[in-house]
Scaffold this motif. Sequence first.
Motif, PDB file in Angstrom:
ATOM      1  N   CYS A   1     -24.939  40.750 -21.261  1.00 22.25           N
ATOM      2  CA  CYS A   1     -24.989  39.435 -20.637  1.00 22.25           C
ATOM      3  C   CYS A   1     -25.591  39.588 -19.250  1.00 22.25           C
ATOM      4  CB  CYS A   1     -23.606  38.822 -20.544  1.00 22.25           C
ATOM      5  SG  CYS A   1     -23.537  37.298 -19.579  1.00 22.25           S
ATOM      6  N   ALA A   2     -26.716  38.926 -19.042  1.00 18.74           N
ATOM      7  CA  ALA A   2     -27.395  38.974 -17.756  1.00 18.74           C
ATOM      8  C   ALA A   2     -27.151  37.680 -16.991  1.00 18.74           C
ATOM      9  CB  ALA A   2     -28.885  39.196 -17.954  1.00 18.74           C
ATOM     10  N   ALA A   3     -26.720  37.819 -15.751  1.00 21.51           N
ATOM     11  CA  ALA A   3     -26.468  36.670 -14.896  1.00 21.51           C
ATOM     12  C   ALA A   3     -27.596  36.509 -13.884  1.00 21.51           C
ATOM     13  CB  ALA A   3     -25.140  36.830 -14.162  1.00 21.51           C
ATOM     14  N   SER A   4     -27.964  35.274 -13.627  1.00 21.75           N
ATOM     15  CA  SER A   4     -28.985  34.989 -12.628  1.00 21.75           C
ATOM     16  C   SER A   4     -28.606  33.722 -11.877  1.00 21.75           C
ATOM     17  CB  SER A   4     -30.361  34.831 -13.286  1.00 21.75           C
ATOM     18  OG  SER A   4     -30.356  33.757 -14.201  1.00 21.75           O
ATOM     19  N   GLY A   5     -29.243  33.550 -10.705  1.00 22.19           N
ATOM     20  CA  GLY A   5     -28.957  32.364  -9.908  1.00 22.19           C
ATOM     21  C   GLY A   5     -28.173  32.710  -8.654  1.00 22.19           C
ATOM     22  N   SER A   6     -27.410  31.746  -8.173  1.00 25.28           N
ATOM     23  CA  SER A   6     -26.650  31.895  -6.927  1.00 25.28           C
ATOM     24  C   SER A   6     -25.289  32.525  -7.223  1.00 25.28           C
ATOM     25  CB  SER A   6     -26.486  30.536  -6.263  1.00 25.28           C
ATOM     26  OG  SER A   6     -27.749  29.946  -6.004  1.00 25.28           O
ATOM     27  N   ILE A   7     -25.280  33.841  -7.309  1.00 27.17           N
ATOM     28  CA  ILE A   7     -24.068  34.569  -7.678  1.00 27.17           C
ATOM     29  C   ILE A   7     -23.302  34.958  -6.423  1.00 27.17           C
ATOM     30  CG2 ILE A   7     -23.156  36.605  -8.840  1.00 27.17           C
ATOM     31  CD1 ILE A   7     -25.773  36.551 -10.532  1.00 27.17           C
TER      32      ILE A   7
ATOM     33  N   VAL B   1     -25.451  29.146 -11.722  1.00 29.11           N
ATOM     34  CA  VAL B   1     -25.519  30.473 -12.344  1.00 29.11           C
ATOM     35  C   VAL B   1     -25.875  30.307 -13.811  1.00 29.11           C
ATOM     36  CG1 VAL B   1     -24.197  32.517 -12.976  1.00 29.11           C
ATOM     37  CG2 VAL B   1     -23.878  31.475 -10.718  1.00 29.11           C
ATOM     38  N   HIS B   2     -26.759  31.151 -14.282  1.00 27.80           N
ATOM     39  CA  HIS B   2     -27.202  31.116 -15.675  1.00 27.80           C
ATOM     40  C   HIS B   2     -26.853  32.448 -16.323  1.00 27.80           C
ATOM     41  CE1 HIS B   2     -29.417  29.678 -19.079  1.00 27.80           C
ATOM     42  NE2 HIS B   2     -30.364  30.584 -18.989  1.00 27.80           N
TER      43      HIS B   2
ATOM     44  N   THR C   1     -16.742  28.661 -12.255  1.00 28.46           N
ATOM     45  CA  THR C   1     -16.661  29.465 -13.468  1.00 28.46           C
ATOM     46  C   THR C   1     -17.811  29.069 -14.370  1.00 28.46           C
ATOM     47  OG1 THR C   1     -14.260  29.666 -13.334  1.00 28.46           O
ATOM     48  CG2 THR C   1     -15.263  30.033 -15.479  1.00 28.46           C
ATOM     49  N   TYR C   2     -18.511  30.057 -14.897  1.00 23.19           N
ATOM     50  CA  TYR C   2     -19.724  29.805 -15.671  1.00 23.19           C
ATOM     51  C   TYR C   2     -19.639  30.490 -17.033  1.00 23.19           C
ATOM     52  CZ  TYR C   2     -21.130  28.782 -10.897  1.00 23.19           C
ATOM     53  OH  TYR C   2     -21.172  28.289  -9.622  1.00 23.19           O
ATOM     54  N   TRP C   3     -20.301  29.863 -18.006  1.00 25.46           N
ATOM     55  CA  TRP C   3     -20.271  30.357 -19.376  1.00 25.46           C
ATOM     56  C   TRP C   3     -21.679  30.488 -19.938  1.00 25.46           C
ATOM     57  CZ3 TRP C   3     -15.763  31.843 -21.614  1.00 25.46           C
ATOM     58  CH2 TRP C   3     -14.582  31.379 -21.043  1.00 25.46           C
TER      59      TRP C   3
ATOM     60  N   LYS D   1     -28.050  44.837 -11.546  1.00 31.21           N
ATOM     61  CA  LYS D   1     -28.717  43.953 -12.501  1.00 31.21           C
ATOM     62  C   LYS D   1     -27.904  42.706 -12.811  1.00 31.21           C
ATOM     63  CE  LYS D   1     -31.075  47.776 -14.879  1.00 31.21           C
ATOM     64  NZ  LYS D   1     -31.274  48.476 -16.184  1.00 31.21           N
ATOM     65  N   ASN D   2     -26.719  42.594 -12.211  1.00 32.67           N
ATOM     66  CA  ASN D   2     -25.832  41.469 -12.523  1.00 32.67           C
ATOM     67  C   ASN D   2     -25.657  41.323 -14.033  1.00 32.67           C
ATOM     68  OD1 ASN D   2     -25.190  40.541  -9.875  1.00 32.67           O
ATOM     69  ND2 ASN D   2     -27.248  39.690  -9.721  1.00 32.67           N
ATOM     70  N   THR D   3     -25.425  42.431 -14.673  1.00 32.51           N
ATOM     71  CA  THR D   3     -25.303  42.458 -16.133  1.00 32.51           C
ATOM     72  C   THR D   3     -23.972  43.077 -16.531  1.00 32.51           C
ATOM     73  OG1 THR D   3     -27.704  42.622 -16.403  1.00 32.51           O
ATOM     74  CG2 THR D   3     -26.344  43.302 -18.262  1.00 32.51           C
TER      75      THR D   3
END
Length: 116
Positions: free
Chosen positions: A22-28, A2-3, A104-106, A75-77
């Motif tokens: 904050c926009a999240a992308s990837g395998s959420i 996740v980015h 957990t991602y930062w 938008k995973n935001t």
Amino acid sequence: QVHLVESGGALVQPGGSLRLSCAASGSIISPNAMGWYRQAPGKQRELVATITNGGRSNYADSVAGRFTISRDGAKNTVYLQMNSLKPEDTAVYYCNLRVNSIMTYWGQGTQVTVSV
């Protein structure tokens, strides 16, 4: 993986407002919680606010009533509307996405400075 990419940090005068994104992308993976933490110089990172997929939010006492967290699921935001800013709100603000204690991602952080 996740980015997370934050934006919106700036220099603002006391009493002013800012909105962080904050926009999240990837395998959420859902369910999850997204949120904001902050770290001031010489201090530990602390919780600011979190929000679940279902919209349940949680705030630190120091920001309750002044900050509002929201999220756009499509938008995973996640957003943090910060009003009535104080000098003690000055910190690097980090976006967080938490599925569980392992997943957990930062983000890399965005600087918020409240000063005249």
